[in-house]
Design a protein around this motif. Sequence first.
Motif, PDB file in Angstrom:
ATOM      1  N   SER A 168     -17.856   1.984  19.382  1.00 10.14           N
ATOM      2  CA  SER A 168     -18.779   1.818  20.517  1.00 10.14           C
ATOM      3  C   SER A 168     -18.570   2.921  21.541  1.00 10.14           C
ATOM      4  N   TRP A 169     -17.296   3.227  21.826  1.00  9.08           N
ATOM      5  CA  TRP A 169     -16.982   4.268  22.810  1.00  9.08           C
ATOM      6  C   TRP A 169     -17.543   5.616  22.386  1.00  9.08           C
ATOM      7  N   VAL A 170     -17.311   6.011  21.140  1.00  4.96           N
ATOM      8  CA  VAL A 170     -17.800   7.323  20.701  1.00  4.96           C
ATOM      9  C   VAL A 170     -19.328   7.335  20.690  1.00  4.96           C
ATOM     10  N   GLY A 171     -19.947   6.185  20.424  1.00  2.00           N
ATOM     11  CA  GLY A 171     -21.400   6.097  20.479  1.00  2.00           C
ATOM     12  C   GLY A 171     -21.952   6.289  21.881  1.00  2.00           C
ATOM     13  N   GLU A 172     -21.159   5.924  22.874  1.00  7.61           N
ATOM     14  CA  GLU A 172     -21.584   6.064  24.273  1.00  7.61           C
ATOM     15  C   GLU A 172     -21.333   7.457  24.833  1.00  7.61           C
ATOM     16  N   VAL A 173     -20.289   8.143  24.356  1.00 11.06           N
ATOM     17  CA  VAL A 173     -19.884   9.413  24.984  1.00 11.06           C
ATOM     18  C   VAL A 173     -20.037  10.625  24.073  1.00 11.06           C
ATOM     19  N   TRP A 174     -20.681  10.474  22.919  1.00 12.02           N
ATOM     20  CA  TRP A 174     -20.742  11.584  21.968  1.00 12.02           C
ATOM     21  C   TRP A 174     -21.351  12.841  22.573  1.00 12.02           C
ATOM     22  N   GLN A 175     -22.355  12.712  23.415  1.00 12.17           N
ATOM     23  CA  GLN A 175     -22.989  13.898  24.002  1.00 12.17           C
ATOM     24  C   GLN A 175     -22.023  14.613  24.949  1.00 12.17           C
ATOM     25  N   GLU A 176     -21.258  13.853  25.729  1.00 13.80           N
ATOM     26  CA  GLU A 176     -20.259  14.453  26.618  1.00 13.80           C
ATOM     27  C   GLU A 176     -19.180  15.173  25.808  1.00 13.80           C
ATOM     28  N   LEU A 177     -18.770  14.571  24.696  1.00 12.05           N
ATOM     29  CA  LEU A 177     -17.792  15.215  23.822  1.00 12.05           C
ATOM     30  C   LEU A 177     -18.363  16.509  23.252  1.00 12.05           C
ATOM     31  N   LEU A 178     -19.602  16.464  22.800  1.00 14.00           N
ATOM     32  CA  LEU A 178     -20.266  17.646  22.256  1.00 14.00           C
ATOM     33  C   LEU A 178     -20.323  18.747  23.309  1.00 14.00           C
ATOM     34  N   ASP A 179     -20.660  18.380  24.539  1.00 16.52           N
ATOM     35  CA  ASP A 179     -20.722  19.350  25.641  1.00 16.52           C
ATOM     36  C   ASP A 179     -19.348  19.942  25.962  1.00 16.52           C
ATOM     37  N   ALA A 180     -18.275  19.212  25.631  1.00 16.82           N
ATOM     38  CA  ALA A 180     -16.909  19.668  25.894  1.00 16.82           C
ATOM     39  C   ALA A 180     -16.354  20.501  24.740  1.00 16.82           C
ATOM     40  N   GLY A 181     -17.180  20.774  23.732  1.00 18.67           N
ATOM     41  CA  GLY A 181     -16.748  21.617  22.621  1.00 18.67           C
ATOM     42  C   GLY A 181     -16.278  20.875  21.389  1.00 18.67           C
ATOM     43  N   VAL A 182     -16.460  19.558  21.377  1.00 17.88           N
ATOM     44  CA  VAL A 182     -16.075  18.753  20.214  1.00 17.88           C
ATOM     45  C   VAL A 182     -17.257  18.738  19.246  1.00 17.88           C
ATOM     46  N   ALA A 183     -17.023  19.151  18.005  1.00 19.71           N
ATOM     47  CA  ALA A 183     -18.093  19.184  17.008  1.00 19.71           C
ATOM     48  C   ALA A 183     -18.094  17.934  16.132  1.00 19.71           C
ATOM     49  N   ALA A 184     -16.917  17.318  15.971  1.00 16.58           N
ATOM     50  CA  ALA A 184     -16.795  16.149  15.098  1.00 16.58           C
ATOM     51  C   ALA A 184     -15.603  15.314  15.547  1.00 16.58           C
ATOM     52  N   VAL A 185     -15.560  14.079  15.065  1.00 19.23           N
ATOM     53  CA  VAL A 185     -14.459  13.169  15.373  1.00 19.23           C
ATOM     54  C   VAL A 185     -13.926  12.553  14.081  1.00 19.23           C
ATOM     55  N   VAL A 186     -12.631  12.230  14.108  1.00 21.66           N
ATOM     56  CA  VAL A 186     -11.973  11.584  12.971  1.00 21.66           C
ATOM     57  C   VAL A 186     -11.305  10.327  13.512  1.00 21.66           C
ATOM     58  N   LEU A 187     -11.605   9.182  12.915  1.00 21.57           N
ATOM     59  CA  LEU A 187     -11.045   7.916  13.383  1.00 21.57           C
ATOM     60  C   LEU A 187      -9.710   7.625  12.705  1.00 21.57           C
ATOM     61  N   PHE A 188      -8.720   7.246  13.532  1.00 18.44           N
ATOM     62  CA  PHE A 188      -7.395   6.874  13.044  1.00 18.44           C
ATOM     63  C   PHE A 188      -7.032   5.480  13.532  1.00 18.44           C
ATOM     64  N   GLU A 189      -6.264   4.777  12.694  1.00 25.09           N
ATOM     65  CA  GLU A 189      -5.578   3.558  13.112  1.00 25.09           C
ATOM     66  C   GLU A 189      -4.095   3.888  12.960  1.00 25.09           C
ATOM     67  N   HIS A 190      -3.397   3.978  14.072  1.00 24.57           N
ATOM     68  CA  HIS A 190      -2.032   4.513  14.102  1.00 24.57           C
ATOM     69  C   HIS A 190      -2.085   5.908  13.488  1.00 24.57           C
ATOM     70  N   ASP A 191      -1.375   6.148  12.373  1.00 22.15           N
ATOM     71  CA  ASP A 191      -1.365   7.462  11.720  1.00 22.15           C
ATOM     72  C   ASP A 191      -2.255   7.517  10.485  1.00 22.15           C
ATOM     73  N   ARG A 192      -2.965   6.445  10.199  1.00 26.34           N
ATOM     74  CA  ARG A 192      -3.817   6.371   9.001  1.00 26.34           C
ATOM     75  C   ARG A 192      -5.233   6.819   9.328  1.00 26.34           C
ATOM     76  N   GLN A 193      -5.704   7.849   8.610  1.00 29.69           N
ATOM     77  CA  GLN A 193      -7.079   8.294   8.805  1.00 29.69           C
ATOM     78  C   GLN A 193      -8.016   7.278   8.169  1.00 29.69           C
ATOM     79  N   VAL A 194      -8.946   6.751   8.973  1.00 30.87           N
ATOM     80  CA  VAL A 194      -9.882   5.736   8.499  1.00 30.87           C
ATOM     81  C   VAL A 194     -11.128   6.402   7.921  1.00 30.87           C
ATOM     82  N   TYR A 195     -11.716   7.325   8.669  1.00 30.94           N
ATOM     83  CA  TYR A 195     -12.833   8.126   8.168  1.00 30.94           C
ATOM     84  C   TYR A 195     -13.049   9.333   9.055  1.00 30.94           C
ATOM     85  N   GLY A 196     -13.882  10.229   8.544  1.00 33.99           N
ATOM     86  CA  GLY A 196     -14.219  11.432   9.261  1.00 33.99           C
ATOM     87  C   GLY A 196     -13.725  12.650   8.497  1.00 33.99           C
TER      88      GLY A 196
END
Length: 85
Positions: free
Chosen positions: A51-79
Motif C-alpha cells: 500500500s505504501w509503495v502504491g501511494e508514494v511511487w511517483q515521489e520515489l521515481l522523482d527521487a531517482g528510484v527506478a524499481a523496488v524489491v520487496l523483502f521480509e527480513h533478509d528474504r527477497q519476496v519479489y522484484g
Amino acid sequence: MSIPDVPSVFKQPTAAERPWWWQLVDASGAEVSIEGELAGQRFANQSDAESWVGEVWQELLDAGVAAVVLFEHDRQVYGPMKLSA
C-alpha cells in the motif's frame, strides 16, 4: 529530578516488529539511498508495504528510484518491480 523513560508506545518499532521493507534501486539495479520521510520505511506486513509503495511511487521515481524489491527480513519476496508510469 530525572526524566522518566519514554513509554513503550512511543518507542520506534524494531526490525523484528516490522520485517517488511523495500530495497530502492536505479535503472542499473544499484541500490539508491534517499533522504527524508521516504527513507528507511519498514512495515508490519506485506499489505502495508505494498500500500505504501502504491501511494508514494511517483515521489520515489522523482527521487531517482527506478524499481523496488520487496523483502521480509533478509528474504527477497519479489522484484525488482519497475515504478515507471
